[in-house]
Design a protein around this motif. Sequence first.
Motif, PDB file in Angstrom:
ATOM      1  N   VAL A 259     127.392 -30.689  30.125  1.00 55.32           N
ATOM      2  CA  VAL A 259     128.514 -31.595  29.992  1.00 55.32           C
ATOM      3  C   VAL A 259     128.566 -32.095  28.558  1.00 55.32           C
ATOM      4  O   VAL A 259     127.552 -32.412  27.954  1.00 55.32           O
ATOM      5  CB  VAL A 259     128.406 -32.787  30.980  1.00 55.32           C
ATOM      6  CG1 VAL A 259     127.077 -33.486  30.849  1.00 55.32           C
ATOM      7  CG2 VAL A 259     129.548 -33.767  30.773  1.00 55.32           C
ATOM      8  N   ILE A 260     129.756 -32.076  27.974  1.00 60.12           N
ATOM      9  CA  ILE A 260     129.939 -32.586  26.622  1.00 60.12           C
ATOM     10  C   ILE A 260     129.873 -34.113  26.657  1.00 60.12           C
ATOM     11  O   ILE A 260     130.521 -34.750  27.488  1.00 60.12           O
ATOM     12  CB  ILE A 260     131.300 -32.141  26.049  1.00 60.12           C
ATOM     13  CG1 ILE A 260     131.333 -30.610  25.885  1.00 60.12           C
ATOM     14  CG2 ILE A 260     131.587 -32.812  24.719  1.00 60.12           C
ATOM     15  CD1 ILE A 260     132.694 -30.082  25.492  1.00 60.12           C
ATOM     16  N   LEU A 261     129.099 -34.695  25.762  1.00 66.42           N
ATOM     17  CA  LEU A 261     129.040 -36.139  25.618  1.00 66.42           C
ATOM     18  C   LEU A 261     129.802 -36.514  24.356  1.00 66.42           C
ATOM     19  O   LEU A 261     129.399 -36.137  23.252  1.00 66.42           O
ATOM     20  CB  LEU A 261     127.590 -36.615  25.523  1.00 66.42           C
ATOM     21  CG  LEU A 261     126.706 -36.281  26.734  1.00 66.42           C
ATOM     22  CD1 LEU A 261     125.303 -36.825  26.523  1.00 66.42           C
ATOM     23  CD2 LEU A 261     127.308 -36.832  28.015  1.00 66.42           C
ATOM     24  N   ALA A 262     130.916 -37.212  24.522  1.00 67.08           N
ATOM     25  CA  ALA A 262     131.763 -37.574  23.383  1.00 67.08           C
ATOM     26  C   ALA A 262     131.681 -39.084  23.173  1.00 67.08           C
ATOM     27  O   ALA A 262     132.182 -39.869  23.983  1.00 67.08           O
ATOM     28  CB  ALA A 262     133.201 -37.148  23.633  1.00 67.08           C
ATOM     29  N   GLU A 263     131.059 -39.477  22.086  1.00 70.77           N
ATOM     30  CA  GLU A 263     130.908 -40.897  21.770  1.00 70.77           C
ATOM     31  C   GLU A 263     132.073 -41.355  20.907  1.00 70.77           C
ATOM     32  O   GLU A 263     132.429 -40.701  19.921  1.00 70.77           O
ATOM     33  CB  GLU A 263     129.582 -41.130  21.048  1.00 70.77           C
ATOM     34  CG  GLU A 263     129.272 -42.599  20.779  1.00 70.77           C
ATOM     35  CD  GLU A 263     127.869 -42.783  20.225  1.00 70.77           C
ATOM     36  OE1 GLU A 263     127.706 -43.612  19.316  1.00 70.77           O
ATOM     37  OE2 GLU A 263     126.952 -42.084  20.707  1.00 70.77           O
ATOM     38  N   VAL A 264     132.683 -42.487  21.281  1.00 67.31           N
ATOM     39  CA  VAL A 264     133.814 -43.028  20.527  1.00 67.31           C
ATOM     40  C   VAL A 264     133.474 -44.430  20.046  1.00 67.31           C
ATOM     41  O   VAL A 264     132.697 -45.154  20.687  1.00 67.31           O
ATOM     42  CB  VAL A 264     135.100 -43.056  21.385  1.00 67.31           C
ATOM     43  CG1 VAL A 264     135.512 -41.651  21.792  1.00 67.31           C
ATOM     44  CG2 VAL A 264     134.918 -43.925  22.625  1.00 67.31           C
ATOM     45  N   PRO A 265     134.052 -44.861  18.924  1.00 68.50           N
ATOM     46  CA  PRO A 265     133.768 -46.207  18.417  1.00 68.50           C
ATOM     47  C   PRO A 265     134.439 -47.270  19.275  1.00 68.50           C
ATOM     48  O   PRO A 265     135.553 -47.082  19.771  1.00 68.50           O
ATOM     49  CB  PRO A 265     134.360 -46.175  17.001  1.00 68.50           C
ATOM     50  CG  PRO A 265     135.447 -45.145  17.068  1.00 68.50           C
ATOM     51  CD  PRO A 265     134.957 -44.107  18.029  1.00 68.50           C
ATOM     52  N   SER A 266     133.768 -48.392  19.457  1.00 76.30           N
ATOM     53  CA  SER A 266     134.334 -49.495  20.226  1.00 76.30           C
ATOM     54  C   SER A 266     133.756 -50.807  19.715  1.00 76.30           C
ATOM     55  O   SER A 266     132.851 -51.385  20.328  1.00 76.30           O
ATOM     56  CB  SER A 266     134.048 -49.322  21.723  1.00 76.30           C
ATOM     57  OG  SER A 266     134.654 -50.349  22.482  1.00 76.30           O
ATOM     58  N   PRO A 267     134.259 -51.293  18.572  1.00 74.13           N
ATOM     59  CA  PRO A 267     133.696 -52.508  17.968  1.00 74.13           C
ATOM     60  C   PRO A 267     133.796 -53.736  18.851  1.00 74.13           C
ATOM     61  O   PRO A 267     132.945 -54.625  18.767  1.00 74.13           O
ATOM     62  CB  PRO A 267     134.513 -52.667  16.681  1.00 74.13           C
ATOM     63  CG  PRO A 267     135.740 -51.828  16.868  1.00 74.13           C
ATOM     64  CD  PRO A 267     135.337 -50.706  17.750  1.00 74.13           C
TER      65      PRO A 267
END
Length: 337
Positions: A259-267
């Motif tokens: 499974v691809i793990l896609a991390e996104v910014p979330s300040p």
Amino acid sequence: MSVPRDTPGRVVYRAASSSGSQLALVAPGLVVVLDGGCSPAVLSRLWLEMSEESTSFEGVVQTIPLLGADAVTSFAVAAWEADGPSSAVFSVVTRGAAIVDVHTADAEPRRFSSQGLRPWHLASFSNVTGLRFAGAPDAEGTTGELAISGDELPLVLGVASVDSVMWILDERQTSVVPRERSRPQTAPAAVDDGEITLERAPGRRTGRHGGAPESEAPAANRGRPSRVRIGTQTPFELHVPVCIGRRPRGPRQLSGDQVILAEVPSPTREVSASHLFIVQRGREVVATDLQSTNGTAVTLPGSPRIKLKQGDSIVLPPYSRVEIGDGNVIEILPAAD
């Protein structure tokens, strides 16, 4: 009769096993099942009608053409009218070969069909605990409970190619009867930790439960991979599921798959650690909110923005947009040419 803009219970479907299967359209308070050969123009008009805030049961039925080149000879429509402490009332229309098994709390299930009536057969049912939609070739008889196999997919809002659809109002009236597998199970193949990053996204992977690599499966059994774009990143093909979040971890039930793990910014931490799960099943892309704290918003082509509840799933056609917070937008794109 106006349709309440909510959907009690849950709608699940068995994905189409062959071409020419039926099409199911689900909107708040409504389920429509049509012949798979329905024209795109009819689908477009019908979806617009179902998406209207003030739509009515009669308006939806009348949108389906009965004459001319685009005539639909077989369909079923069900609309939720009201719900009391122990009573769910539904209106149901059937035409042609479509059938609806109506399960109620106070009587044996009834198989409802057009019985040759023209232009259609209309009835209302109270104390409904569940509905099952299928075509005439389906020989599965009615029982005291709705039977699910565990292979079904949820459908909150959208269109799917189906073999059958179930609208479940009372989980206590539902039984689980696993279907026999078409091939024997084999021992799981050895895998790594089951998780990969975008940079390591493979072009092919080991099939579920150690089967042959999916890239070797017959093309007719799977759709070409759709593409996913996260923010302004380069789109990538959905060969394997993707889990998106602030610090994502893959769902445990997929430990045998990659499974691809896609991390996104979330300040501001609007995005949950593991917020959204996207997977392609056949030709359909399904997105699931992973019990996120702040929810997920979805905009389907030509439809208003909707908010998914925690744990909700939805089928995403091409050009759908998903918002998960802090300006993070995920787009579903068609397969590459």
